[in-house]
Design an enzyme around this catalytic site. Structure first.
Site, short mmCIF file in Angstrom:
data_model
loop_
_atom_site.label_atom_id
_atom_site.label_comp_id
_atom_site.label_asym_id
_atom_site.label_seq_id
_atom_site.Cartn_x
_atom_site.Cartn_y
_atom_site.Cartn_z
N TYR A 329 2.26 -1.47 -5.90
CA TYR A 329 1.71 -2.18 -7.28
C TYR A 329 2.35 -3.57 -7.45
CZ TYR A 329 0.45 -1.59 -12.33
OH TYR A 329 -0.04 -1.75 -13.61
N CYS A 330 1.33 -4.38 -7.67
CA CYS A 330 1.86 -5.79 -8.07
C CYS A 330 2.89 -6.42 -6.96
CB CYS A 330 2.52 -5.76 -9.39
SG CYS A 330 2.95 -7.54 -10.13
N LEU A 331 4.03 -6.78 -7.31
CA LEU A 331 4.78 -7.24 -6.47
C LEU A 331 5.32 -6.08 -5.29
CD1 LEU A 331 7.08 -9.14 -5.25
CD2 LEU A 331 8.55 -8.44 -7.16
N GLY A 333 3.01 -4.14 -3.88
CA GLY A 333 2.00 -4.36 -3.25
C GLY A 333 2.31 -5.37 -2.36
N PHE A 357 -2.55 -2.22 -5.98
CA PHE A 357 -2.63 -2.19 -7.41
C PHE A 357 -2.80 -3.69 -7.65
CE2 PHE A 357 -1.52 2.44 -8.41
CZ PHE A 357 -2.49 3.13 -7.92
#
Length: 594
Positions: A329-331, A333, A357
């Site tokens: 998710y985000c960082l 990811g 994400f």
């Protein structure tokens, strides 16, 4: 929960009103005294901070003189709108409203309270503010001759000033505040000033978004049952208790960002992605990152990568399965993609699918956060981080909030300090306020190599643990879900990153923003999503040809990931494998406070 702005109207007591106003003024004087002391103490560090916004504004001002025609056109448009407003006001004043020229309807939610339309003075004030806002935004976009960086900084600063000067942000120009003063005999002013003093801590004003006492980890949020089965310096690994007799053979490991805590994906049972994924028959593991302090100052990006690989090894020990499905998710990811490239270079193929994400991999167009990310600004930030060995997560939170100041700063300012209300309990805002620190070395590496130099998208530009990495070598099937209104990871930029992979990629675009578009429970289906089986060269072409689905993207992902986990085995109980139970979820790292 006290809400003074919603108290019923009653007759005003002049004596009580005067007493409360006097008390509020005394409290205001206390705040000013504290503010002046803090300003004096912070003067030296303020002088050392970067002046990139001042430089950009100076260049913008000079640029206006070089484009007199654009300024003249903006002046004429302002004159026309103000003339129409005064004609409307005069006609209304003399009872000829039916003859007055039409003025734009108010759609701005900041001014939805009926009091803004009931008073003629406030109508003139409001419309003048909106006209001037349009005027200054027009001038802010007069940027021919400026560099893209200077133009964006100047426009951001001007828009921030426009938002700050809105009449609803001040008690003497907000009719809702006037009415509340009368309704409460000024009690809202006293309560508001006390809220202001309570929130002004350590020389800074931290505007409360929610009631931080309304939730407790493991009781109201982060409640999905599970155990801590592995722990090292950087992470605790949570394994969740199964709710089905059979589970998919391949476990799922979630790599959340370390900018905030993991439980955005496990808020409450009704909106918990973790709980839902477990109910779909997945063995779910979650990384819970440590909240770093000064002793972690030298931790780097590759330390986080090695920690993620250690978590994968722990998943194998807990389940007996080497193969697994990853979610970032985000960082988290961004770290996941870097880890996949590293594993590929090492010949490690244990990851059979990867889900991302709202993840940036190509940082060429980072979005609105780019106004804070120049060489000068990063250098100034590195100097501040060097003092303590970390970046305070609240500072980063403030930067993100400034990108949506009306929603994330000023609305709470009015509610808490002018209307004198208590903050409402809201699980997502509790999570948003429960921030974490960033190790100095890691954060410097991340800002420079990702945002400033965009190294991750370039072949062999980054070397992690002695191995050059290239995202173009990744052939792991990947699922990218981004959100249409994301201002942190713009979806067109995440789309560009998704196209870097060599393997099959499914790209899905959800409605709403960075958080609400992801935390979109399948049972509610509040927001839909777009799908397109073809990954076009251009993001806008992809969206033009995409099909809208009025369901949460969770359904689509569940079908996709099931193709990589078709075999079923008996449900796995935490502690039944080679890893002992170290404690109950949500663990200890998530409870660490700043």
């Amino acid at each position: 929960m006290q809400n003074l702005a919603q108290k019923p109207t009653h007759s005003t007591d002049p004596v009580l009103l005067q007493t409360n106003v006097t008390t509020a003024l005394l409290l205001w004087q206390q705040f000013i005294a504290r503010f002046l002391v803090a300003t004096s103490q912070n003067a030296q560090s303020a002088q050392q901070s970067d002046n990139s916004f001042n430089t950009a504004l100076t260049k913008w001002g000079i640029n206006l003189f070089l484009h007199p025609n654009a300024v003249m056109q903006a002046n004429m448009e302002l004159l026309q709108t103000q003339t129409k407003l005064w004609q409307h006001t005069t006609a209304r004043l003399f009872g000829f409203r039916h003859l007055s020229p039409e003025i734009p309807a108010i759609t701005d939610k900041r001014f939805k309270h009926p009091a803004w339309q009931e008073h003629q003075f406030t109508e003139v004030l409001l419309q003048s503010y909106l006209n001037l806002s349009t005027y200054w935004r027009t001038l802010a976009q007069t940027a021919n001759g400026l560099s893209e960086e200077d133009a964006k900084k100047a426009e951001f600063f001007i828009n921030s000033m426009i938002d700050a000067l809105a009449p609803n942000n001040y008690s003497h120009t907000n009719p809702q505040v006037w009415q509340t003063i009368l309704d409460t005999n000024g009690e809202n002013l006293v309560k508001g000033m006390r809220n202001l003093l309570d929130d002004f801590q350590d020389g800074q004003l931290r505007v409360r978004m929610t009631d931080m006492k309304a939730f407790e980890l493991g009781r109201d949020i982060a409640t999905t049952p599970g155990k801590v089965v592995f722990k090292n310096e950087l992470l605790e690994l949570l394994q969740y208790t199964p709710t089905t007799a059979k589970v998919h053979q391949r476990p799922v490991l979630i790599v959340p960002p370390w900018i905030n805590k993991y439980y955005i994906l496990d808020l409450r049972e009704k909106n918990s992605f973790v709980k839902w994924a477990v109910d779909q028959g997945n063995t779910v593991f979650m990384i819970s990152w440590v909240n770093p302090d000064s002793q972690h100052r030298d931790l780097n990006f590759e330390d986080y990568m090695q920690a993620a690989i250690a978590a994968m090894d722990a998943v194998e020990a807990a389940t007996g399965e080497r193969d697994l499905n990853l979610i970032g998710y985000c960082l988290g990811g961004t770290l996941t993609a870097a880890t996949l490239a590293h594993l590929k270079a090492k010949g490690d193929d244990r990851v059979k699918s990867a889900t991302f994400f709202t993840t940036l991999l190509d940082f060429a167009e980072p979005g609105e956060i780019g106004v804070f990310l120049s060489e000068q600004q990063v250098g100034s930030l590195e100097q501040r981080m060097d003092k303590n060995g970390y970046l305070d997560g609240k500072d980063m939170g403030t930067a993100f909030n400034m990108l949506r100041a009306n929603d994330l700063i000023w609305s709470f300012f009015v509610n808490l300090y002018l209307l004198g209300n208590d903050p409402m309990p809201f699980d997502l805002l509790y999570w948003n306020s429960d921030s974490t620190r960033m190790p100095a070395a890691m954060h410097s590496y991340y800002l420079r190599n990702m945002y400033l130099n965009n190294c991750l998208s370039q072949a062999n530009c980054l070397t992690l643990s002695g191995t050059p990495i290239d995202l173009r070598t990744i052939d792991t099937p990947a699922y990218f879900v981004s959100t249409h209104d994301d201002h942190i990871a713009p979806w067109r930029s995440t789309y560009t990153g998704a196209k870097l992979f060599a393997g099959p990629v499914r790209f899905v675009l959800g409605q709403s923003g960075h958080i609400a578009g992801i935390v979109n429970p399948a049972a509610a289906n509040k927001y839909g999503h777009w799908v397109n089986e073809t990954l076009d060269d251009n993001a806008d072409d992809w969206l033009f040809d995409a099909t809208k689905v009025d369901l949460s993207w969770w359904h689509d992902w569940n079908r996709w990931v099931a193709t990589f986990s078709s075999e079923e085995v008996d449900a796995r109980i935490p502690g039944a494998g080679k890893l002992e139970v170290l404690g109950d979820a949500p663990g200890t790292y998530v409870r660490q406070k700043i």
